[in-house]
Design an enzyme around this catalytic site. Structure first.
Site, PDB file in Angstrom:
ATOM      1  N   CYS A  35    -116.809  47.099 -92.123  1.00  0.00           N
ATOM      2  CA  CYS A  35    -117.180  48.626 -92.561  1.00  0.00           C
ATOM      3  C   CYS A  35    -115.909  48.965 -93.292  1.00  0.00           C
ATOM      4  O   CYS A  35    -115.979  50.168 -93.874  1.00  0.00           O
ATOM      5  CB  CYS A  35    -117.802  49.515 -91.705  1.00  0.00           C
ATOM      6  SG  CYS A  35    -116.813  49.685 -90.297  1.00  0.00           S
TER       7      CYS A  35
ATOM      8  N   ASP B 235    -103.363  56.921 -79.503  1.00  0.00           N
ATOM      9  CA  ASP B 235    -104.742  56.262 -79.070  1.00  0.00           C
ATOM     10  C   ASP B 235    -105.086  56.480 -77.891  1.00  0.00           C
ATOM     11  O   ASP B 235    -106.386  56.376 -77.515  1.00  0.00           O
ATOM     12  CB  ASP B 235    -104.520  54.993 -79.745  1.00  0.00           C
ATOM     13  CG  ASP B 235    -105.967  54.236 -79.844  1.00  0.00           C
ATOM     14  OD1 ASP B 235    -106.765  55.141 -80.002  1.00  0.00           O
ATOM     15  OD2 ASP B 235    -106.144  53.043 -79.639  1.00  0.00           O
TER      16      ASP B 235
ATOM     17  N   CYS C 128    -116.618  60.593 -99.504  1.00  0.00           N
ATOM     18  CA  CYS C 128    -117.419  59.629 -99.501  1.00  0.00           C
ATOM     19  C   CYS C 128    -118.557  59.731-100.410  1.00  0.00           C
ATOM     20  O   CYS C 128    -119.029  58.809-101.188  1.00  0.00           O
ATOM     21  CB  CYS C 128    -118.218  59.320 -98.076  1.00  0.00           C
ATOM     22  SG  CYS C 128    -117.065  58.775 -96.928  1.00  0.00           S
TER      23      CYS C 128
HETATM   24  S1  SF4 Z   1    -117.716  52.808 -97.758  1.00  0.00           S
HETATM   25 FE1  SF4 Z   1    -118.242  54.373 -96.236  1.00  0.00          FE
HETATM   26  S2  SF4 Z   1    -116.536  55.276 -95.455  1.00  0.00           S
HETATM   27 FE2  SF4 Z   1    -115.940  54.193 -97.548  1.00  0.00          FE
HETATM   28  S3  SF4 Z   1    -116.562  55.880 -99.083  1.00  0.00           S
HETATM   29 FE3  SF4 Z   1    -118.180  54.611 -98.823  1.00  0.00          FE
HETATM   30  S4  SF4 Z   1    -119.508  55.720 -97.390  1.00  0.00           S
HETATM   31 FE4  SF4 Z   1    -117.451  56.569 -97.299  1.00  0.00          FE
HETATM   32  S1  SF4 Z   2    -120.098  45.964 -86.309  1.00  0.00           S
HETATM   33 FE1  SF4 Z   2    -118.327  45.870 -87.848  1.00  0.00          FE
HETATM   34  S2  SF4 Z   2    -119.162  46.845 -89.393  1.00  0.00           S
HETATM   35 FE2  SF4 Z   2    -120.346  47.364 -87.828  1.00  0.00          FE
HETATM   36  S3  SF4 Z   2    -119.614  49.556 -87.321  1.00  0.00           S
HETATM   37 FE3  SF4 Z   2    -118.696  47.669 -86.017  1.00  0.00          FE
HETATM   38  S4  SF4 Z   2    -116.729  47.514 -86.897  1.00  0.00           S
HETATM   39 FE4  SF4 Z   2    -118.136  48.375 -88.500  1.00  0.00          FE
END
Ligand code: SF4
Ligand code: SF4
Length: 355
Positions: free
Chosen positions: A242, A132, A186
């Site tokens: 996310c 990393d 995706c």
């Molecule tokens: S949530 Fe985002 S990263 Fe996951 S499958 Fe759906 S589009 Fe792709």
């Molecule tokens: S704020 Fe949270 S949900 Fe939005 S891109 Fe950054 S990690 Fe992903």
């Protein structure tokens, strides 16, 4: 002659969950970084621009490189996702930071792997390990090594194991047989893009880091821009939203590795408890975990903002307490300014479900 299959077997022996091989080439995806930097999406992460040229081909860091051994380690543990936590007094910390510092743990494991590779090869070869921190675009090489694909949320996703993965790699002069790259799965999904609380995705696969909570709570050294503070919610270190919403993380792999189990102080901590921790113990906690990237005043700053956003009587009580010699970092100008903002966020609300 050391083969890719032997390397994969040795990688499993020392504790890696995934291992694949990519050729040491300058893949087209590596060039996207330039455009991303030009658009200003790196914010204050000046090191990204300074190392951009080295990041566009691993042969710039190991000129004799022929292969990249990409390694994946599942860190997911048996705990709720941040999107399932409905307690406004709970401090949200990114999943990857709950256990031991992965730089140390994986660094040691890679050294062990390299040692075994050298004994098995019986001939000298060049190799360099990265976890990393080096100028390597890990996800691109991991995708070409077949470990997963880069999702629209910019994380590497393994079709069965999900995206709770630490990536690391050994760049080597060994000419190992390469794996087939993973293809994007995706499809038409956009869940991650819609769930982001700060609208940080300018388009699929393109993250404006300056809007992302991970940047605001970890990378940013100065004040959090006032207009962004309410979006921080009760996140005190990073954000997982996310990834939480990604369908490939609906039934992900879990790790029983003691290294990734949450240390007690980071196992669903309360905001007020973190706030009241003396500098000495909070500093010690940072040092031993992957949270060391945020310095003590930075973490205090984040907790102050989260307490303001939490808005409960418990949070208001914690915010009203004066700094003591044991919590002197709360009196630093960076922190006091955020405390003042947090106190202005309205009267305490009774504890209830988050809206
Ligand atoms: S949530 Fe985002 S990263 Fe996951 S499958 Fe759906 S589009 Fe792709
Ligand atoms: S704020 Fe949270 S949900 Fe939005 S891109 Fe950054 S990690 Fe992903």
């Amino acid at each position: 002659m050391l083969t890719a299959d032997t390397v994969k077997e040795l990688a499993r022996e020392v504790g890696f969950d995934l291992c694949g091989v990519a050729p040491a080439e300058a893949f087209p995806e590596l060039r996207f970084l330039d455009d991303w930097l030009e658009r200003g999406y790196a914010g204050e992460m000046g090191y990204m621009a300074r190392t951009a040229r080295r990041r566009d081909d691993v042969r710039r860091v190991v000129p004799a490189a022929r292969s990249v051994v990409a390694l994946g380690t599942v860190y997911n543990t048996e705990r709720r996702y941040s999107t399932e936590v409905d307690d406004p007094d709970a401090a949200l910390i990114s999943r990857y930071a709950w256990g031991e510092d992965y730089h140390d743990v994986l660094g040691r494991r890679m050294e062990k792997l390299l040692e075994r590779m050298r004994s098995a090869a019986g001939e000298p070869f060049e190799a360099r390990c990265y976890v990393d921190t080096g100028p390597v675009q890990e996800r691109v090489y991991a995708q070409y090594a077949g470990l997963g694909w880069i999702g629209k949320n910019t994380c590497l996703i393994h079709p069965e194991k999900g995206s709770w993965l630490f990536l690391s790699e050994i760049i080597t002069s060994l000419p190992l047989a390469a794996d087939a790259p993973q293809l994007d799965q995706c499809g038409t999904c956009t869940l991650c893009l819609e769930a982001c609380p700060t609208d940080a995705f300018r388009e699929p696969w393109v993250l404006d880091a300056t809007r992302c909570l991970s940047y605001l709570t970890i990378e940013l050294r100065g004040p959090i821009p006032e207009e962004r503070r309410s979006e921080v919610g009760t996140h005190v270190y990073g954000c997982d939203i996310c990834q939480d919403v990604c369908p490939y993380n609906a039934a992900p792999a879990r790790s029983a590795d003691p290294a990734w189990q949450p240390v007690p102080a980071l196992d669903n901590p309360r905001l007020a408890d973190l706030w009241r921790q003396p500098d000495k113990s909070l500093g010690g906690l940072l040092k031993r975990s992957a949270m060391s990237r945020a310095k003590l005043p930075g973490l205090r700053r984040n907790v102050a903002v989260a307490l303001g956003n939490s808005g409960t009587t418990e949070s208001a009580a914690a915010l009203a307490e004066p700094a003591t010699p044991e919590t002197a970092s709360r009196a630093e100008p960076l922190v006091t300014e955020h405390i003042a903002w947090a106190r202005r966020q309205g009267a305490p609300r009774p504890k209830s479900k988050r809206s």
